[in-house]
Design a protein around this motif. Structure first.
Motif, PDB file in Angstrom:
ATOM      1  N   GLU A  14       0.823  -1.214   0.000  1.00  0.00           N
ATOM      2  CA  GLU A  14       0.000   0.000   0.000  1.00  0.00           C
ATOM      3  C   GLU A  14       0.853   1.258   0.000  1.00  0.00           C
ATOM      4  O   GLU A  14       0.538   2.244  -0.686  1.00  0.00           O
ATOM      5  CB  GLU A  14      -0.925  -0.003   1.219  1.00  0.00           C
ATOM      6  CG  GLU A  14      -1.910   1.155   1.234  1.00  0.00           C
ATOM      7  CD  GLU A  14      -2.889   1.061   2.396  1.00  0.00           C
ATOM      8  OE1 GLU A  14      -3.695   1.999   2.549  1.00  0.00           O
ATOM      9  OE2 GLU A  14      -2.832   0.043   3.118  1.00  0.00           O
ATOM     10  N   ARG A  17       2.235   1.749  -3.359  1.00  0.00           N
ATOM     11  CA  ARG A  17       1.165   2.122  -4.279  1.00  0.00           C
ATOM     12  C   ARG A  17       0.869   3.614  -4.186  1.00  0.00           C
ATOM     13  O   ARG A  17       0.655   4.284  -5.199  1.00  0.00           O
ATOM     14  CB  ARG A  17      -0.073   1.290  -3.982  1.00  0.00           C
ATOM     15  CG  ARG A  17      -1.189   1.471  -4.998  1.00  0.00           C
ATOM     16  CD  ARG A  17      -2.226   0.370  -4.917  1.00  0.00           C
ATOM     17  NE  ARG A  17      -2.863   0.330  -3.621  1.00  0.00           N
ATOM     18  CZ  ARG A  17      -2.759  -0.671  -2.743  1.00  0.00           C
ATOM     19  NH1 ARG A  17      -1.993  -1.721  -3.055  1.00  0.00           N
ATOM     20  NH2 ARG A  17      -3.384  -0.645  -1.597  1.00  0.00           N
ATOM     21  N   ARG A  18       0.867   4.140  -2.952  1.00  0.00           N
ATOM     22  CA  ARG A  18       0.615   5.577  -2.790  1.00  0.00           C
ATOM     23  C   ARG A  18       1.741   6.410  -3.410  1.00  0.00           C
ATOM     24  O   ARG A  18       1.492   7.429  -4.063  1.00  0.00           O
ATOM     25  CB  ARG A  18       0.474   5.914  -1.301  1.00  0.00           C
ATOM     26  CG  ARG A  18      -0.832   5.448  -0.682  1.00  0.00           C
ATOM     27  CD  ARG A  18      -1.085   6.172   0.634  1.00  0.00           C
ATOM     28  NE  ARG A  18      -0.013   5.952   1.585  1.00  0.00           N
ATOM     29  CZ  ARG A  18      -0.019   4.994   2.503  1.00  0.00           C
ATOM     30  NH1 ARG A  18      -1.064   4.165   2.585  1.00  0.00           N
ATOM     31  NH2 ARG A  18       0.981   4.872   3.352  1.00  0.00           N
ATOM     32  N   ASN A  95     -12.027  -1.035  -4.676  1.00  0.00           N
ATOM     33  CA  ASN A  95     -10.891  -0.835  -3.806  1.00  0.00           C
ATOM     34  C   ASN A  95     -11.062  -1.600  -2.488  1.00  0.00           C
ATOM     35  O   ASN A  95     -10.116  -2.212  -1.973  1.00  0.00           O
ATOM     36  CB  ASN A  95     -10.708   0.661  -3.539  1.00  0.00           C
ATOM     37  CG  ASN A  95      -9.474   0.961  -2.721  1.00  0.00           C
ATOM     38  OD1 ASN A  95      -8.371   0.632  -3.125  1.00  0.00           O
ATOM     39  ND2 ASN A  95      -9.659   1.585  -1.562  1.00  0.00           N
ATOM     40  N   HIS A  99      -8.665  -4.596  -1.116  1.00  0.00           N
ATOM     41  CA  HIS A  99      -8.051  -4.549   0.214  1.00  0.00           C
ATOM     42  C   HIS A  99      -8.419  -5.789   1.025  1.00  0.00           C
ATOM     43  O   HIS A  99      -7.588  -6.337   1.759  1.00  0.00           O
ATOM     44  CB  HIS A  99      -8.488  -3.277   0.949  1.00  0.00           C
ATOM     45  CG  HIS A  99      -7.677  -2.069   0.592  1.00  0.00           C
ATOM     46  ND1 HIS A  99      -6.412  -1.839   1.098  1.00  0.00           N
ATOM     47  CD2 HIS A  99      -7.933  -1.026  -0.236  1.00  0.00           C
ATOM     48  CE1 HIS A  99      -5.938  -0.712   0.625  1.00  0.00           C
ATOM     49  NE2 HIS A  99      -6.835  -0.196  -0.194  1.00  0.00           N
TER      50      HIS A  99
END
Length: 220
Positions: A14, A17-18, A95, A99
């Motif tokens: 994550e 990814r950001r 999303n 997750h």
């Protein structure tokens, strides 16, 4: 050396990814700005992040560009906003599903899973571990091969250096030996007796005569 081809798929981590979203979004907006300047075009971009946060770019005014889009296509702003809200909701649901799948693959939130799901997850993790170990072994082999080549090159350079040093010493000793022979020969030439051919001519021999008058010539 060119960069390797990047496989286009969702980034599992994550945090990564950001970071990737922020970098790619900045690059996309930069290209849109360049397009508007170079071609005198009106450009509008709307991007929703994985968390559903909207990001937008407009070369002039987002509202004016949307009005122009409405007049040219016949789609109203309200319709466009409804479509945007619908897309946002869909993206948010996708999303959340992603997750949840990610947490499931990480072994989290398994309380609601039955034996069949756990068995399927275990098999999946075994397959993933196999591919990871295979990739790791390949990388280790490549690293060992590279290390062998590097070591071989270092040994080759070391041997060549030793040969050059030995050659230099041999040449130096031969040069000193030739100098010694030359000096010894010159010293021998100076010390040995001169040969008859090189000897200086002998001094003239003189015979002493008595200093007496010749009686015969004087009439005695």
């Amino acid at each position: 050396m060119g960069r390797g081809k990047i496989e286009i798929k969702m980034i599992e981590n994550e945090s990564n990814r950001r970071v990737t979203f922020s970098k790619r979004k900045g690059g996309l907006f930069k290209k849109a700005r360049e397009l508007s300047v170079l071609c005198e075009a009106e450009v509008a971009l709307i991007v929703f992040s994985g968390t559903g946060k909207p990001e937008e770019f407009a070369s002039t005014s987002m509202k004016n560009i949307l009005e122009k889009y409405k007049s040219s296509t016949g789609i109203g702003i309200l319709d466009y906003q409804d479509q945007m809200l619908s897309d946002m909701a869909r993206i948010k649901r996708e999303n959340e599903i992603l997750h949840a799948d990610l947490r499931y693959m990480m072994g989290e939130e398994l309380d609601s899973s039955d034996l069949k799901d756990i068995t399927r997850l275990e098999k999946h993790l075994d397959d993933v571990s196999y591919h990871v170990r295979k990739r790791k072994d390949k990388l280790m082999e490549s690293r060992l091969e590279l290390q062998k080549k590097k070591t071989g090159l270092e040994v080759q350079i070391h041997n060549q250096l030793n040969e050059n040093i030995a050659y230099y010493h041999r040449a130096r000793m031969e040069e000193e030996d030739n100098d010694d022979r030359y000096y010894n020969y010159a010293f021998y030439q100076l010390e040995r007796p001169s040969s008859p051919l090189n000897a200086p001519p002998p001094a003239s021999e003189f015979r002493l005569q008595p200093n007496q008058p010749n009686l015969k010539d004087s009439g005695y």
